[in-house]
Write an enzyme that holds these catalytic residues in place. Structure first.
Site, PDB file in Angstrom:
ATOM      1  CB  CYS B 101      -1.086  -0.253   1.188  1.00 54.25           C
ATOM      2  SG  CYS B 101      -2.384   0.942   1.170  1.00 54.25           S
ATOM      3  CB  THR B 102       0.416   4.648   1.415  1.00 56.49           C
ATOM      4  OG1 THR B 102       0.022   4.199   2.552  1.00 56.49           O
ATOM      5  CG2 THR B 102      -0.699   5.000   0.647  1.00 56.49           C
TER       6      THR B 102
END
Lengths: 225, 225
Positions: B101-102
């Site tokens: 993800c981020t």
């Protein structure tokens, strides 16, 4: 919407975190992580889990009671009268009584699955019969106000399915997109039917001691009833 | 096999727990959860995470550095010079530099993705360009010794894929069966392409503030280089 999640030593974090991550975008949900004490609990990974409530302070009348699973942790849990008393008490008053993986066996040991369809990890699915439940081979099962997910990773599917049922499909679709749940497993090896025979036998062998110990325990617990 | 996992306030637990649960059956793996201090950290759910190591005590030369994501937590992380120094230091010496993800944006802000293919949550995929990475729309991406999973739930696929690459396919297949990873999402709503337009717009709207703040921050960070 009060959601009470039981945790206990040796719990499998993914059983819990799949639904927890889904439910964190549940409008108005208040989630409690309940254990005997507030001390951080060991899991079957290196990560500890910190309870937010105890058996005493957890909501008395939850909308959802949720019980995750584990291996050795589940063996200890179904032999723990205090834990089962808590599950029986909150489960008896909860709007929904739910589980992922071997959490279903904890609900069963507390007497909460008699006459209900349920599911659990494929290795121990038939154990549900010991507690008067009807085992169903499925990713998740909803029978009246009982809902169960299969093994470990099934908690994500279960969490979304329960959210769709209670909050509505639109919100569950948004949550699925927010957590980018478009799974693409690298292999076809997630069920005993699709796995290679040698993979299936290797996993059966690795968990033979657990399955055998569980079977002995559930025989005694069933006989006690 | 030393695996160092960064955690920081506001992290998304499923980003971390997907791979962590997979890797808990990694033969000989020693997993560390590293943060600035050993104090329990808030996440974007009600569950706290307890670090096992600090920036000082975490393995100096990990085989794998892993960074999970978050929303507001990621914004703070990429503005945190101490955190980025830790990531840069361990990442510079790690055998594999990885994220879900981020978390990829944290690696990018630490300067570790220049010239590499990577991926992240669909909402912010193009932000990777700010750090000299080539964004790829995929469930996971492996480019030389960099490996990245997409948004949140992609951590399970990513974890299995990396295990297959390093330990071997047989072991990854066993692990997939042990965690019963045969996903069956209730809807087709896991990517912006498969989701309904109204679902996509609702999620974009809910995260508009985050995406805008992130874009402003990465513009500044990119200009600083």
């Amino acid at each position: 919407m009060k959601i009470v999640t039981l945790v206990y030593p040796g719990v499998t974090p993914l059983d819990l975190v799949g639904p927890l991550q889904v439910w964190s975008s549940w409008p108005g949900a208040h989630v409690e992580i309940a254990a005997r004490t507030l001390d951080p609990l060991a899991t079957d990974t290196v990560m500890q889990i910190v309870p937010t409530h105890t058996y005493t302070t957890a909501a008395a009348d939850p909308d959802i009671l949720f019980v995750p699973g584990g291996t050795d942790g589940t063996l200890a849990a179904i032999a723990d009268d205090g834990l089962l008393a808590f599950v029986r008490d909150r489960g008896g008053r909860a709007g929904w009584v739910t589980s992922v993986c071997t959490g279903a066996l904890v609900l069963g040991a507390a007497g909460l699955l008699r006459g209900y369809e349920s599911t659990t990890h494929w290795l121990v699915l038939d154990e549900l019969k010991r507690f008067g439940a009807r085992p169903v081979k499925a990713r998740w099962v909803i029978d009246r106000n009982r809902a169960a997910g299969g093994g470990v990773s099934a908690g994500i599917d279960f969490g979304l399915a329960l959210m769709a049922r209670i909050v509505g499909e639109d919100h569950a679709r948004m949550t699925q997109l927010a957590i980018e749940y478009a799974p693409d497993p690298p292999f076809r090896s997630g069920t005993p039917d699709e796995a290679r025979p040698e993979t299936r036998e290797a996993v059966r062998s690795a968990f033979r001691g657990f399955v055998s110990a569980l079977d002995q325990m559930t025989a005694v617990l069933a006989d006690d009833k």
